[in-house]
Design a protein around this motif. Structure first.
Motif, PDB file in Angstrom:
ATOM      1  N   ARG A  99       0.812  -1.205   0.000  1.00 17.67           N
ATOM      2  CA  ARG A  99       0.000   0.000   0.000  1.00 17.67           C
ATOM      3  C   ARG A  99       0.852   1.264   0.000  1.00 17.67           C
ATOM      4  O   ARG A  99       0.494   2.257  -0.632  1.00 17.67           O
ATOM      5  CB  ARG A  99      -0.933   0.018   1.216  1.00 17.67           C
ATOM      6  N   LEU A 100       1.996   1.208   0.708  1.00 25.67           N
ATOM      7  CA  LEU A 100       2.875   2.374   0.733  1.00 25.67           C
ATOM      8  C   LEU A 100       3.225   2.793  -0.694  1.00 25.67           C
ATOM      9  O   LEU A 100       3.184   3.973  -1.042  1.00 25.67           O
ATOM     10  CB  LEU A 100       4.142   2.049   1.519  1.00 25.67           C
ATOM     11  N   ALA A 101       3.543   1.791  -1.523  1.00 20.95           N
ATOM     12  CA  ALA A 101       3.899   2.092  -2.910  1.00 20.95           C
ATOM     13  C   ALA A 101       2.678   2.555  -3.701  1.00 20.95           C
ATOM     14  O   ALA A 101       2.740   3.555  -4.421  1.00 20.95           O
ATOM     15  CB  ALA A 101       4.511   0.851  -3.565  1.00 20.95           C
ATOM     16  N   PHE A 106      -0.368   6.276  -6.879  1.00 19.27           N
ATOM     17  CA  PHE A 106      -1.713   6.493  -7.433  1.00 19.27           C
ATOM     18  C   PHE A 106      -2.609   7.345  -6.539  1.00 19.27           C
ATOM     19  O   PHE A 106      -3.818   7.297  -6.667  1.00 19.27           O
ATOM     20  CB  PHE A 106      -2.387   5.139  -7.687  1.00 19.27           C
ATOM     21  N   ARG A 107      -2.011   8.104  -5.622  1.00 25.34           N
ATOM     22  CA  ARG A 107      -2.828   8.859  -4.676  1.00 25.34           C
ATOM     23  C   ARG A 107      -3.823   9.771  -5.391  1.00 25.34           C
ATOM     24  O   ARG A 107      -4.987   9.832  -5.026  1.00 25.34           O
ATOM     25  CB  ARG A 107      -1.945   9.692  -3.756  1.00 25.34           C
ATOM     26  N   SER A 111      -9.177   6.201  -6.658  1.00 17.60           N
ATOM     27  CA  SER A 111      -9.890   6.323  -5.392  1.00 17.60           C
ATOM     28  C   SER A 111      -9.355   5.289  -4.415  1.00 17.60           C
ATOM     29  O   SER A 111      -8.639   4.360  -4.790  1.00 17.60           O
ATOM     30  CB  SER A 111     -11.380   6.102  -5.597  1.00 17.60           C
ATOM     31  N   ARG A 112      -9.741   5.470  -3.164  1.00 21.40           N
ATOM     32  CA  ARG A 112      -9.285   4.563  -2.118  1.00 21.40           C
ATOM     33  C   ARG A 112      -9.681   3.115  -2.431  1.00 21.40           C
ATOM     34  O   ARG A 112      -8.885   2.182  -2.285  1.00 21.40           O
ATOM     35  CB  ARG A 112      -9.926   5.011  -0.805  1.00 21.40           C
ATOM     36  N   ALA A 113     -10.922   2.933  -2.859  1.00 19.34           N
ATOM     37  CA  ALA A 113     -11.407   1.575  -3.150  1.00 19.34           C
ATOM     38  C   ALA A 113     -10.642   0.978  -4.339  1.00 19.34           C
ATOM     39  O   ALA A 113     -10.284  -0.200  -4.335  1.00 19.34           O
ATOM     40  CB  ALA A 113     -12.894   1.608  -3.455  1.00 19.34           C
ATOM     41  N   GLU A 114     -10.388   1.817  -5.339  1.00 20.70           N
ATOM     42  CA  GLU A 114      -9.636   1.325  -6.499  1.00 20.70           C
ATOM     43  C   GLU A 114      -8.231   0.912  -6.101  1.00 20.70           C
ATOM     44  O   GLU A 114      -7.704  -0.097  -6.568  1.00 20.70           O
ATOM     45  CB  GLU A 114      -9.536   2.431  -7.557  1.00 20.70           C
TER      46      GLU A 114
ATOM     47  N   LEU B 204      10.381   5.267  -4.343  1.00 19.56           N
ATOM     48  CA  LEU B 204       9.006   5.746  -4.195  1.00 19.56           C
ATOM     49  C   LEU B 204       8.921   7.270  -4.208  1.00 19.56           C
ATOM     50  O   LEU B 204       7.835   7.824  -4.209  1.00 19.56           O
ATOM     51  CB  LEU B 204       8.400   5.226  -2.895  1.00 19.56           C
ATOM     52  N   ARG B 205      10.057   7.926  -4.199  1.00 18.81           N
ATOM     53  CA  ARG B 205      10.111   9.389  -4.139  1.00 18.81           C
ATOM     54  C   ARG B 205       9.327   9.936  -2.953  1.00 18.81           C
ATOM     55  O   ARG B 205       8.506  10.854  -3.095  1.00 18.81           O
ATOM     56  CB  ARG B 205       9.558  10.018  -5.427  1.00 18.81           C
ATOM     57  N   LEU B 206       9.538   9.358  -1.769  1.00 15.29           N
ATOM     58  CA  LEU B 206       8.895   9.896  -0.566  1.00 15.29           C
ATOM     59  C   LEU B 206       9.448  11.293  -0.309  1.00 15.29           C
ATOM     60  O   LEU B 206      10.639  11.527  -0.450  1.00 15.29           O
ATOM     61  CB  LEU B 206       9.190   9.001   0.636  1.00 15.29           C
TER      62      LEU B 206
END
Ligand SMILES: Nc1ncnc2c1ncn2[C@@H]1O[C@H](COP(=O)(O)OP(=O)(O)OP(=O)(O)O)[C@@H](O)[C@H]1O
Ligand SMILES: [Mg+2]
Lengths: 264, 299
Positions: A99-101, A106-107, A111-114, B204-206
């Motif tokens: 999820r971090l990646a 894709f933030r 969407s969150r669900a996607e 990740l470019r954090l």
């Protein structure tokens, strides 16, 4: 040949305490979109260094790396890396590691669900959905490597870089993961560059095998085109003559023409 | 030859062994219903009994040493006779200076919470900055190492001069005493973050804030908690010393006040309060650290 990824006359030297060691010298390599390229060579010749240059984790001393005709000048998720020792963050669960990646890449676009669906889809791709709430310390080495692969794939990279991804695994697990990677490559058509020590692995997986000479100042010694039909099945290939010949060529390169000079 | 001979000689034994094991394996299963309970009780006993016995022995020695007429310090029975109200009821309240020691400890703890809270935040932030850069580390580390050895009380006059008020001075003394171990340990933790995690963050470019919260703090958490644990211990040392000089309601001032009115028994009771509170604080931070760093420590 198209120039999807182009390594253009790249040299790399490290300086430490006034002593300059030239690790890579004048490396040129073009890789097609969707191609699977392995890099093989003796330990310490500079394979990881080359991959880190493509990833942008280290800077070139001379020459340049171009992806889709744009110069690479720093790391980024479009060149995702699967590290030799998995590099999962131990304080996050399997799901959170991916999820971090996904959240980072894709933030804004999903969407969150996607994003949740996408994480689960990638975990499913490496058959790790069942362990999504486990921490890295609670799963086996092969499983960690799978999660590392899922994390890299989840970034939807233009090019996937694998640094001896299965080097630390036992032969059976390794074979299993090689099959997974072949399967993923066939389904998604990613461009992949993989470092390996393993001649069978290189021939089995690759469209081309890049053989590097010994360092210091390592160069590309030879490039072998592997014209074996896909999908490839290891059991059938073992008996096939061309496969045996390809293996022999790589082995000859490594052990005759560029024998490892032990502790010179 | 000898090796094979030995193997053959051992063969009958190895054949017999599993049978023996099976017989042994059955017996505890039948008793298992009450065995764990007994075991647990005895293991609790093993931990609790020795300290209790030793305490009793020490109290008896103390009583024998100071129970005689004209001794300079009160004996345990004397302390009980003089100050049992303080021991039995920590939370009585009969007006401004006549309150239970529990209230005083809480007042002191409030100061510690503020001073140590600032120290923790500042120590972690500055430690993160210092640990990031080799040059900052080289330049600042010797300075920190010197500053950290200055005793809490030595800061007090300067702090009183700067703040011109006792309460902020006491809080500042706590801060300045406990910030160094947090800072130094955080910096060491940040420097020891494996290159792998840095690479992940780079790919990740954090951004710096994401890097701080997602990588740096969790990766350095074991170090940070070592620093926090040392820091909370030093804070508690500092508060008692600082309150003895600045006055107020805290436990430190209580000791000073009791000394001035020759209530030695009260002082001894207060010492126990301080000891137990310090012990509890240390355990609290250690437990917190254990819970939070579970993930990091496991790898
Ligand atoms: N940061 C660095 N500073 C100085 N020298 C380095 C650095 N990184 C790598 N080298 C040197 O570059 C050479 C190549 O290292 P590299 O890790 O690329 O080898 P490799 O082919 O990946 O080896 P292996 O198969 O064992 O992983 C080695 O001699 C190493 O000592
Ligand atoms: Mg390497």
């Amino acid at each position: 040949m198209s120039n999807y990824l182009k390594v253009d006359h790249v040299s790399k030297s490290f300086e430490r305490g006034g002593v300059v060691t030239e690790v890579l010298k004048d490396i040129s390599l073009s890789i097609d979109k969707g191609e699977f390229v392995s890099i093989i060579g003796h330990s310490g010749c500079g394979k990881s260094t080359l991959l880190n240059l493509i990833a942008g984790l280290t800077e070139v001393s001379d020459g340049g790396v171009l992806l889709e005709n744009r110069e690479v000048n720093g790391p980024g998720p479009e060149r995702a890396m699967v590290f030799q020792n998995h590099s999962l963050l131990p304080w996050l669960t399997v799901y959170e590691n991916v999820r971090l990646a996904v959240d980072k890449v894709f933030r804004s676009s999903r969407s969150r669900a996607e994003r949740h669906d996408w994480i689960m889809q990638n975990l499913a791709l490496v058959q790790m959905q069942h362990a999504k709430d486990k921490r890295p310390a609670e799963i086996s080495g092969g499983m960690k490597q799978r999660v590392g692969l899922a994390r890299a794939l989840a970034m939807e990279p233009k090019i996937l870089l694998l640094d001896e991804p299965f080097g630390a695994l036992d032969a059976l697990t390794r074979a299993h993961l090689q099959d997974s990677v072949m399967d993923i490559h066939a389904r998604l058509g990613n461009t992949m560059v993989m470092i390996t020590h393993d001649v069978d692995e290189a021939v089995l997986l690759s469209d081309r095998v890049v053989m590097m000479t010994n360092g210091p100042a390592a160069k590309i010694g030879d490039i072998l085109e592997v014209n074996l039909a896909r999908p490839r099945r290891r059991l059938e290939l073992v008996a096939e003559r061309s496969y045996v010949q390809y293996r022999e060529l790589v082995l000859k390169f490594l052990y005759e023409r560029h024998r490892f000079v032990e502790a010179a | 030859m000898t090796a094979t001979a030995r193997k053959i000689a051992m063969l009958p034994q190895t054949v017999e062994d599993p049978r023996k094991e099976r017989v042994i394996a059955f017996t505890p299963r039948a008793k298992s219903s009450y065995r764990p309970l007994l075991q647990r009780l005895s293991s609790i006993g093993e931990k609790v009994l020795p300290p209790l016995i030793m305490t009793a022995v020490l109290l008896i020695i103390w009583q024998m040493a100071f129970g005689v007429e004209g001794s300079t310090l009160p004996s345990p029975l004397q302390v009980w006779a003089d100050a049992n109200d303080l021991i039995v009821n920590p939370f009585f309240d009969f007006g401004s200076q006549d309150i239970g020691l529990g209230w005083r400890v809480l007042t002191s703890l409030e100061r510690v919470a503020i001073g140590f809270g600032f120290a923790a935040v500042a120590g972690i932030l500055m430690g993160a900055l210092v640990g990031q850069s080799v040059w900052a580390m080289r330049g600042l580390d010797p300075i920190f190492q010197v500053l950290r050895t200055i005793p809490p009380l030595a800061w007090l006059p300067i702090s009183l001069a700067a703040f011109r008020d006792s309460n902020p001075s006491a809080i500042f003394v706590i801060f300045i005493t406990s910030v160094w171990p947090v800072l130094i340990n955080t910096a060491a933790g940040v420097r020891n973050i494996p290159q792998d995690y840095r690479n992940v963050a780079a790919v990740l470019r954090l951004n710096p804030i994401e890097y701080f919260f997602r990588i740096m703090v969790p990766a350095a958490a074991p170090y940070i908690f070592t620093g926090l644990r040392i820091g909370i211990g030093l804070s508690w040392l500092a508060i008692v010393a600082a309150e003895m000089l600045t006055g107020g309601v805290g436990i430190g001032f209580f000791i000073w006040d009791a000394w001035n009115s020759s209530r030695l028994s009260d002082i001894i009771v207060a010492l126990f309060y301080i000891g137990f509170t310090g012990f509890a604080l240390d355990r609290l931070v250690a437990a917190l650290g254990q819970i939070i760093t579970r993930g990091t420590a496991a790898s």
